[in-house]
Structures are given as C-alpha cells and as structure tokens.
Scaffold this motif. Structure first.
Motif, PDB file in Angstrom:
ATOM      1  N   LEU A  54       0.830  -1.252  -0.173  1.00 40.55           N
ATOM      2  CA  LEU A  54       0.092  -0.012  -0.153  1.00 40.55           C
ATOM      3  C   LEU A  54       0.938   1.084  -0.106  1.00 40.55           C
ATOM      4  N   ASP A  55       0.419   2.304  -0.562  1.00 39.88           N
ATOM      5  CA  ASP A  55       1.172   3.405  -0.741  1.00 39.88           C
ATOM      6  C   ASP A  55       1.147   4.127   0.678  1.00 39.88           C
ATOM      7  N   PRO A  56       2.280   4.779   0.978  1.00 42.24           N
ATOM      8  CA  PRO A  56       2.309   5.364   2.693  1.00 42.24           C
ATOM      9  C   PRO A  56       1.225   6.220   2.726  1.00 42.24           C
ATOM     10  N   ASP A  57       1.070   7.012   1.786  1.00 36.50           N
ATOM     11  CA  ASP A  57       0.141   8.289   1.965  1.00 36.50           C
ATOM     12  C   ASP A  57      -1.232   7.583   2.201  1.00 36.50           C
ATOM     13  N   GLU A  58      -1.675   6.391   1.468  1.00 38.91           N
ATOM     14  CA  GLU A  58      -2.831   6.039   1.548  1.00 38.91           C
ATOM     15  C   GLU A  58      -2.999   5.239   2.531  1.00 38.91           C
ATOM     16  N   ALA A  59      -1.760   4.511   3.245  1.00 35.57           N
ATOM     17  CA  ALA A  59      -1.799   3.739   4.529  1.00 35.57           C
ATOM     18  C   ALA A  59      -2.189   4.810   5.684  1.00 35.57           C
ATOM     19  N   ALA A  60      -1.613   5.802   5.633  1.00 38.54           N
ATOM     20  CA  ALA A  60      -1.843   7.031   6.716  1.00 38.54           C
ATOM     21  C   ALA A  60      -3.001   7.710   6.560  1.00 38.54           C
ATOM     22  N   HIS A  61      -3.778   7.651   5.476  1.00 41.10           N
ATOM     23  CA  HIS A  61      -5.003   8.190   5.322  1.00 41.10           C
ATOM     24  C   HIS A  61      -6.181   7.117   5.826  1.00 41.10           C
ATOM     25  N   THR A  62      -5.968   5.716   5.568  1.00 39.71           N
ATOM     26  CA  THR A  62      -6.781   4.729   6.029  1.00 39.71           C
ATOM     27  C   THR A  62      -6.517   4.625   7.358  1.00 39.71           C
ATOM     28  N   LEU A  63      -5.557   4.784   7.849  1.00 41.93           N
ATOM     29  CA  LEU A  63      -5.185   4.538   9.641  1.00 41.93           C
ATOM     30  C   LEU A  63      -5.944   5.919  10.389  1.00 41.93           C
ATOM     31  N   ALA A  64      -6.001   7.092   9.445  1.00 45.50           N
ATOM     32  CA  ALA A  64      -6.379   8.137  10.185  1.00 45.50           C
ATOM     33  C   ALA A  64      -7.965   8.115  10.002  1.00 45.50           C
ATOM     34  N   LEU A  65      -8.529   7.578   8.822  1.00 43.62           N
ATOM     35  CA  LEU A  65      -9.929   7.317   9.047  1.00 43.62           C
ATOM     36  C   LEU A  65     -10.381   6.277  10.089  1.00 43.62           C
ATOM     37  N   MET A  66      -9.804   5.087  10.202  1.00 43.88           N
ATOM     38  CA  MET A  66      -9.850   4.020  11.406  1.00 43.88           C
ATOM     39  C   MET A  66     -10.119   4.754  12.553  1.00 43.88           C
ATOM     40  N   THR A  67      -9.233   5.633  12.858  1.00 45.04           N
ATOM     41  CA  THR A  67      -9.084   6.236  14.122  1.00 45.04           C
ATOM     42  C   THR A  67     -10.150   7.086  14.456  1.00 45.04           C
ATOM     43  N   GLU A  68     -10.526   7.791  13.446  1.00 43.88           N
ATOM     44  CA  GLU A  68     -11.683   8.870  13.329  1.00 43.88           C
ATOM     45  C   GLU A  68     -12.989   8.207  13.831  1.00 43.88           C
ATOM     46  N   ALA A  69     -12.946   6.865  13.148  1.00 42.85           N
ATOM     47  CA  ALA A  69     -13.978   6.287  13.284  1.00 42.85           C
ATOM     48  C   ALA A  69     -14.405   5.431  14.720  1.00 42.85           C
TER      49      ALA A  69
END
Length: 78
Positions: A54-69
């Motif tokens: 996974l692209d590092p930027d996409e990984a960071a975005h996905t992890l941020a969304l999961m934390t936000e949820a």
C-alpha cells in the motif's frame, strides 16, 4: 472480528515472513502472497498474511479514518 488493515514492515525475517508494527503492536506475518517487500513498506494484512503493498500516503489516510471512526487499530488483529 479481524480487519484487513495497513501495517508497516519493520523487519524482514527468514521463510517469507516479516515483523510488522501497527501502533506499537508488533506481529510476525507471512509475505507468501506478495513480492518485493522492503522494510518501511506498508502492507494490507489479514489473518496473518500480507495481501498487497500500500502507498504510504494511502496507509496514513486509511489509518486516520479508522482512528476517526473509533477503531482501535492496535487491537484490530493484524
């Protein structure tokens, strides 16, 4: 329930295995299903297997969304 989540490879191990880190939780996973993984790469892990890089930027975005949820990514069983 286990989620397929991005984790960072911190060490390559013998026999197509790697040590990954997710929010301080480390686990040994299999790299049998992916090619050319390096330390620092992010991979999507599900039930102990890396499924894809996974692209590092996409990984960071996905992890941020999961934390936000409200998902505790450290206990989502990589």
């Amino acid at each position: 329930m286990c989620l397929a989540i991005p984790t960072r490879v911190v060490e390559l191990l013998p026999d197509s295995q790697a040590l990954v880190d997710l929010g301080g939780v480390r686990k040994v996973i299999s790299l049998e299903l992916v090619d050319d993984i390096a330390v620092g790469d992010y991979v999507i892990v599900h039930v102990g297997y890396a499924l894809t890089r996974l692209d590092p930027d996409e990984a960071a975005h996905t992890l941020a969304l999961m934390t936000e949820a409200g998902i505790d990514v450290g206990s989502a069983c990589p």
